[in-house]
Design an enzyme around this catalytic site. Structure first.
Site, mmCIF file in Angstrom:
data_model
loop_
_atom_site.group_PDB
_atom_site.id
_atom_site.type_symbol
_atom_site.label_atom_id
_atom_site.label_comp_id
_atom_site.label_asym_id
_atom_site.label_seq_id
_atom_site.Cartn_x
_atom_site.Cartn_y
_atom_site.Cartn_z
ATOM 1 N N GLY A 103 35.350 28.273 34.937
ATOM 2 C CA GLY A 103 33.967 28.060 35.332
ATOM 3 C C GLY A 103 33.126 27.634 34.143
ATOM 4 O O GLY A 103 33.597 26.952 33.239
ATOM 5 N N GLY A 104 31.870 28.049 34.139
ATOM 6 C CA GLY A 104 30.993 27.745 33.015
ATOM 7 C C GLY A 104 30.650 26.273 32.915
ATOM 8 O O GLY A 104 30.588 25.544 33.911
ATOM 9 N N TYR A 111 40.553 47.631 45.099
ATOM 10 C CA TYR A 111 39.825 46.542 45.744
ATOM 11 C C TYR A 111 39.249 47.031 47.065
ATOM 12 O O TYR A 111 39.931 47.084 48.086
ATOM 13 C CB TYR A 111 40.732 45.337 45.973
ATOM 14 C CG TYR A 111 41.277 44.704 44.712
ATOM 15 C CD1 TYR A 111 40.739 44.975 43.461
ATOM 16 C CD2 TYR A 111 42.354 43.826 44.772
ATOM 17 C CE1 TYR A 111 41.248 44.392 42.314
ATOM 18 C CE2 TYR A 111 42.865 43.230 43.625
ATOM 19 C CZ TYR A 111 42.311 43.526 42.402
ATOM 20 O OH TYR A 111 42.828 42.940 41.266
ATOM 21 N N PRO A 138 42.054 32.303 37.406
ATOM 22 C CA PRO A 138 42.700 31.070 36.942
ATOM 23 C C PRO A 138 41.842 29.823 37.087
ATOM 24 O O PRO A 138 42.161 28.790 36.498
ATOM 25 C CB PRO A 138 43.946 30.978 37.840
ATOM 26 C CG PRO A 138 43.532 31.649 39.108
ATOM 27 C CD PRO A 138 42.641 32.788 38.670
#
Length: 282
Positions: free
Chosen positions: A207-208, A68, A204
């Site tokens: 969306g969409g 990251y 977690p």
């Protein structure tokens, strides 16, 4: 409804590996970087505040990875929180290399994983990593070689527990994509429930189509005085007692919104309505 005073402890607790007792709502530190999970964040000071506020809100489980940034997230955690408060569990991962924004390549060679662990220990200022996860299987390297290298480091006292990410097998912890509209890891979750293995769902927050403003799910959330992201997080916590969701953010107000999801309490009919709304959005 969610409490006006966010408290991660309302999510309940789970014991990892038989000896690490943590609050079930953790914090995912991937977003403490720039776009594409590459480079320093635009507002480093705000990211430091986010990490410190997470601890104030009762979070005692932070998930990160050497990839990251790369390295940025681990560095920020140490800068913000070291010396670490008693009871804080930091989980990190290794086994991916980065060549640019949004680009990830699995590397599972034993010598590379040994280097990953040593450098994470240095960046996080730790003598031992509580939970170290193999980030992704490398198709070019036998799994036994990769996990074997981590087992040697565990035997040497540098790793407390070994976990896996993006896997279809059971270990001390498993970290796979899972949310209200993506339950493709239900089989893995079932194994985790059977064997009391922590399941750490990444992404977690669904969306969409489900998250469409003004849609059925939006109205359901509003009826309970919640945002859609709070309701999806609450569902993940409700879905299984072995769930350890780790929603991430680089903003304090968003962190507080996420943590408030720990206090959501609905009845069976309300959860059923939520699942029906999710099914109809697919």
């Amino acid at each position: 409804m969610a409490s006006n005073l966010p408290d991660a402890a309302a999510a309940g607790r789970f014991t990892i590996g038989g000896d690490l007792d943590v609050v079930r709502l953790g914090f995912g530190a991937m977003r403490l970087t720039a776009d594409g999970i590459w480079g320093d964040p635009p507002d480093r000071a705000e990211c430091i505040r986010v990490l410190r506020r997470a601890i104030e809100l009762g979070v005692d489980f932070i998930d990160t990875a050497d990839s990251y940034g790369p390295f940025v997230s681990e560095d920020l955690i140490a800068e913000a929180l070291h010396p670490y408060p008693a009871g804080l569990v930091i989980a990190t991962k290794g086994g991916l290399t980065r060549s640019g924004p949004g680009r990830w390549e699995a590397v599972g060679r034993a010598e590379y994983l040994r280097q990953c662990v040593e450098m994470s220990l240095r960046r996080l200022r730790l003598d031992r990593i509580d939970v170290y996860q193999f980030h992704r299987p490398d198709p070019k390297v036998p799994l036994d070689e990769s996990i074997g290298a981590l087992k040697e480091l565990q035997d040497a006292g540098k790793i407390r527990h070994i976990g896996v990410s993006n896997f279809s097998v059971d270990h001390v912890t498993v970290q796979n994509r899972y949310n209200l509209t993506d339950r493709s890891s239900d089989g893995v979750l079932g194994v985790c429930e059977r064997d009391n293995i922590g399941f750490i769902p990444w992404a977690p927050v669904a969306g969409g189509a489900l998250a469409r403003s003004g849609g059925t799910f939006d109205k359901l959330a509003a009826d309970h005085g919640l945002t859609m992201s709070q309701l999806t997080l609450a569902w993940v916590l409700h879905r299984s007692p072995v769930m350890l969701p780790i929603p991430g953010t680089s903003k304090v107000d968003h962190l507080e919104e996420n943590v408030a999801a720990a206090s959501v309490a609905l009845d069976d009919a309300e959860w059923a309505a939520i699942e029906a709304a999710a099914a109809s959005s697919g």
